[in-house]
Design a protein around this motif. Structure first.
Motif: not given
Length: 562
Positions: A44-50
């Motif tokens: 959600d916080f765009h620190l990593v993609t799923a």
């Protein structure tokens, strides 16, 4: 992800330095405070993609990774695992041959799956990491729905005449316990309890009924009761899977059950007690993720955390955690031990019983019936050259004196007591017969704690409490007129209770020089309490007020537990 998965993921990201440590800690704390799973927060916080996160998990664990499952899986592969096993372990076979099977897995961090299924399938098992949210859909697609409820199973269970256990042979009882409806019923009760995050499961026989109750967030909830005639086969089934003697019904027995439910490994401590109408069985759900907690994940106020972290890093002295049964003392001590658990430090624990198995720590289960008491274990510990000793509980003068001797000879000793507050722990030791000057020279700090129920975040509402309630809390209505107060309205997420999860409130007494002087003078607990307050101690009630004003819990909970 399950709680244990979030903790394992946190450790992986921290160890590999894949995410900024400060940001990672912030998100993990948000998760611990009742938020989303850590994996979802990271995305959600765009620190990593799923996809990147799953790929890193597979690489870290040494498993294969597939971004998305294939559209069609062969019948031969699906035949290797039946539906009940797929649901229990959260797996779907991807491919198989005569010696090996590759399984798409919901929880890749659960290594027990490999051990259990290697034995059950008689093949080498390799896990394959994929989107865990797709696993349940694949299980439904290939194996169909399993909508069995406890009520449905109760209708299937045929209740014959009440059997007298004395008239049945051990083989008869074992056969009853192994019947498919009984096995399914027990599995379903355990599964539902763990899904509902129960801490204890009670099976209680009475003259005309057989009750099953769960304890969730400290409160007991009753299930639909099975016929009283099924009490013997159900309790016998529990004893079978706990490896207890099903023929022995005259004395209490203790055992353990390790099972995997929905891909999640669960450890249950089993206790049986002979009663007038049969055996009462209580299962304590032991969350193995507790031993993976860092001390900074316990939700302590910053000042309390700073003091605890400083105390447990001292080379010697005694640190006491106090509170009633079920107040989280064990969680706190294990979290402290995990912080201190390094290759260059030797840690020994004496526990009754050993609740959590910790890699790298020597743990001893107290067995009073053979003479292995807390004091006997402690004496032996001193000859084992430890750096840190954890004693499950100080129950008598002998144990207290040896613990003090250990602390005075260069060991850090951590233990628990059952007292109402932190100053009460000091007077309890004196009441046991310990010389006050010994307490003054060895005791470093006492942490009192309680667990209060946390307001459900999905139905939390602001409200104005009545003056009588505020007066009961010990504050004036005028003083609190500008404060916000919250309560849960009740929703599906919290089973209409208004609460979901629990949190700790804390009272930290540091043994300062003025308090050491009071101890040597045999001052009463009230004098010690007043001095501790002058030294900056915040009481349990005051810390409860902090939790109320922050919107974490309710006035009723704080009044109930302080």
């Amino acid at each position: 992800m399950f709680e244990a998965q979030s903790i394992a993921l946190y450790e992986m990201l921290r160890d590999r330095e894949l995410v900024d440590r400060v940001r990672l800690d912030e998100l993990f704390q948000e998760h611990r405070n009742g938020g989303k799973p850590l994996s979802q927060l990271l995305v959600d916080f765009h620190l990593v993609t799923a996809q990147d996160l799953l790929s890193k998990v597979a690489e870290y664990l040494g498993w294969d990774f597939v971004p998305r499952p294939p559209g069609d899986i062969s019948e031969a592969a699906l035949a290797t695992v039946d539906g009940s096993m797929a649901r229990m372990y959260g797996v779907v076979p991807l491919r198989a041959d005569a010696t090996t099977v590759d399984l798409l897995v919901k929880d890749p961090f659960n290594s027990q799956i490999v051990d259990d299924l290697t034995f059950a399938l008689r093949r080498d098992v390799r896990l394959v990491v994929t989107d865990p949210d797709q696993i349940d859909g694949l299980i439904r697609h290939y194996y169909g729905e399993d909508d069995s409820s406890i009520e449905d199973l109760l209708e299937e269970l045929t209740a014959g005449p009440v059997a007298d256990a004395e008239d049945l042979s051990e083989q008869d009882i074992e056969a009853m316990a192994g019947e498919t409806p009984i096995v399914r019923f027990v599995n379903l009760v355990l599964s539902q309890a763990i899904r509902d995050k129960a801490s204890d499961i009670h099976f209680e026989p009475f003259e005309s009924e057989f009750k099953i109750r769960y304890r969730i967030d400290g409160a007991l909830y009753e299930l639909s009761p099975p016929p009283v005639q099924l009490a013997l086969p159900i309790t016998s089934r529990l004893k079978v899977i706990a490896s207890l003697n099903i023929a022995e019904r005259r004395v209490p027995q203790d055992g353990r059950i390790k099972i995997t439910i929905g891909g999640h490994q669960v450890d249950l401590r089993v206790s049986t007690l002979p009663t007038q109408f049969g055996e009462s069985v209580v299962l304590r759900v032991l969350d193995q993720s507790v031993i993976q907690l860092d001390i900074d994940s316990l939700g302590m106020p910053q000042d309390v955390f700073t003091h605890v972290d400083e105390i447990i890093r001292r080379p010697n002295g005694i640190f006491v955690v106090t509170g009633p049964t079920g107040s989280g003392k064990t969680t706190t001590l294990y979290s402290c031990l995990r912080t201190l658990n390094r290759a260059e430090v030797k840690i020994l624990t004496a526990e009754d019983p050993v609740e959590y198995e910790v890699e790298g720590i020597m743990q001893v289960a107290v067995r009073t019936h053979v003479g292995l008491t807390f004091s006997a274990a402690l004496r032996s510990f001193l000859r084992q050259d430890p750096d840190i000793i954890m004693v499950g509980e100080v129950r008598d003068l002998d144990t207290a004196q040896i613990a003090i001797q250990a602390s005075l000879t260069g060991h850090l000793v951590m233990t628990t007591l059952h007292t109402n507050d932190a100053p009460g722990a000091v007077t309890r030791l004196i009441d046991m017969g310990v010389e006050p000057f010994l307490i003054a020279s060895s005791l470093e700090a006492v942490l009192a704690q309680r667990l209060v129920r946390r307001i459900c975040p999905d139905c939390r509402q602001a409200y104005r409490p009545g003056g009588a309630l505020l007066e009961q809390l010990g504050v004036k209505e005028v003083e609190e007129s500008e404060r916000n107060f919250y309560q849960g309205e009740g929703c599906d997420f919290c089973h209409d209770t208004g609460y979901r999860g629990r949190m700790g409130i804390f009272e930290m007494l540091r043994v300062t020089e003025p308090i050491r002087e009071l101890l040597t003078q045999r001052a009463p607990a009230l004098a010690i309490r007043h001095q501790a307050l002058r030294d900056g101690m915040r009481t349990l009630r005051d810390d409860g007020l902090r939790a109320i004003h922050n919107g974490f819990t309710t006035i009723e909970e704080v009044i109930k537990y302080t």
